[in-house]
Motif scaffolding. Structure first.
Motif, mmCIF file in Angstrom:
data_model
loop_
_atom_site.group_PDB
_atom_site.id
_atom_site.type_symbol
_atom_site.label_atom_id
_atom_site.label_comp_id
_atom_site.label_asym_id
_atom_site.label_seq_id
_atom_site.Cartn_x
_atom_site.Cartn_y
_atom_site.Cartn_z
ATOM 1 N N THR A 267 -7.127 30.535 44.779
ATOM 2 C CA THR A 267 -6.679 29.933 46.037
ATOM 3 C C THR A 267 -5.760 30.916 46.749
ATOM 4 N N PRO A 268 -5.738 30.876 48.071
ATOM 5 C CA PRO A 268 -4.825 31.769 48.793
ATOM 6 C C PRO A 268 -3.378 31.346 48.544
ATOM 7 N N LEU A 269 -2.479 32.308 48.639
ATOM 8 C CA LEU A 269 -1.064 32.005 48.398
ATOM 9 C C LEU A 269 -0.500 31.100 49.485
ATOM 10 N N LEU A 270 -0.948 31.300 50.710
ATOM 11 C CA LEU A 270 -0.500 30.470 51.825
ATOM 12 C C LEU A 270 -1.708 29.868 52.522
ATOM 13 N N LEU B 270 -1.309 24.818 57.590
ATOM 14 C CA LEU B 270 -1.438 23.362 57.643
ATOM 15 C C LEU B 270 -2.447 22.904 58.696
ATOM 16 N N PHE B 271 -2.461 23.581 59.831
ATOM 17 C CA PHE B 271 -3.288 23.126 60.935
ATOM 18 C C PHE B 271 -4.611 23.887 61.033
ATOM 19 N N ARG B 272 -4.894 24.737 60.086
ATOM 20 C CA ARG B 272 -6.147 25.506 60.075
ATOM 21 C C ARG B 272 -6.797 25.359 58.704
ATOM 22 N N ASN B 273 -7.428 24.251 58.486
ATOM 23 C CA ASN B 273 -8.023 23.974 57.186
ATOM 24 C C ASN B 273 -9.376 24.659 57.014
ATOM 25 N N ASP B 274 -9.867 25.295 58.081
ATOM 26 C CA ASP B 274 -11.185 25.920 58.016
ATOM 27 C C ASP B 274 -11.108 27.409 57.715
ATOM 28 N N ARG B 275 -9.963 27.903 57.308
ATOM 29 C CA ARG B 275 -9.794 29.346 57.085
ATOM 30 C C ARG B 275 -8.811 29.596 55.951
ATOM 31 N N TRP B 276 -9.200 30.473 55.037
ATOM 32 C CA TRP B 276 -8.303 30.922 53.976
ATOM 33 C C TRP B 276 -8.110 32.416 54.125
ATOM 34 N N THR C 255 -3.380 48.280 51.190
ATOM 35 C CA THR C 255 -3.429 46.990 51.865
ATOM 36 C C THR C 255 -4.851 46.474 51.814
ATOM 37 N N ARG C 256 -4.985 45.200 51.533
ATOM 38 C CA ARG C 256 -6.302 44.593 51.511
ATOM 39 C C ARG C 256 -6.199 43.182 52.072
ATOM 40 N N THR C 257 -7.105 42.839 52.977
ATOM 41 C CA THR C 257 -7.142 41.500 53.539
ATOM 42 C C THR C 257 -8.557 40.949 53.430
ATOM 43 N N LEU C 258 -8.650 39.670 53.194
ATOM 44 C CA LEU C 258 -9.929 38.982 53.116
ATOM 45 C C LEU C 258 -9.745 37.619 53.768
ATOM 46 N N THR C 259 -10.662 37.263 54.664
ATOM 47 C CA THR C 259 -10.613 35.974 55.327
ATOM 48 C C THR C 259 -11.919 35.243 55.052
ATOM 49 N N VAL C 260 -11.792 34.026 54.557
ATOM 50 C CA VAL C 260 -12.954 33.186 54.281
ATOM 51 C C VAL C 260 -12.908 32.011 55.259
ATOM 52 N N TYR C 261 -13.971 31.855 56.040
ATOM 53 C CA TYR C 261 -14.069 30.775 57.015
ATOM 54 C C TYR C 261 -14.953 29.664 56.456
ATOM 55 N N PHE C 262 -14.531 28.427 56.670
ATOM 56 C CA PHE C 262 -15.270 27.266 56.186
ATOM 57 C C PHE C 262 -15.746 26.420 57.356
#
Length: 118
Positions: free
Chosen positions: A61-64, A67-73, A88-95
């Protein structure tokens, strides 16, 4: 012997043994890791159509979670050493609902990636 004279001699002796500036002292800065390290194989396994639970099994699970964006981690990982960012590494998962709709890997690629060596 006189106590004040003895104390003055000890202070002068101690002052002569100390370095002139603090910058001359050797020091070690620990590496600072913020976020969660992401395994490349696990990140590659996350695909559209997976459920949230499946994503959690692969990369956690993402660390943060906003609250108002439940469709993105958002997964962020940063490693610094000596006050300078080394990795640095970033990953965004959209639901969409409970299923992954897309995955964006914002990790910077090395300059020579994609160029074939002879």
């Amino acid at each position: 012997m006189n106590k004040p004279l003895m104390c003055l001699g000890m202070v002068l002796l101690a002052a002569g043994c100390t370095p002139k500036t603090v910058e001359q002292l050797p020091y070690y800065k620990l590496p600072v890791v913020q976020g969660m390290p992401l395994d490349a194989e696990a990140v590659a396994a996350v695909r559209p159509g997976m459920t949230r639970e499946q994503v959690q099994l692969y990369i956690g699970t993402p660390l943060l979670r906003p609250l108002f964006r439940n469709d993105r981690w958002d997964y962020v990982y940063e490693r610094t050493r000596g006050g300078k960012v080394k990795e640095t590494r970033t990953l965004t998962v959209y639901f969409q609902g409970n299923m992954v709709s897309r995955v964006e890997d914002g990790t910077p690629k090395p300059a020579n990636e994609g160029v074939q060596q002879p």
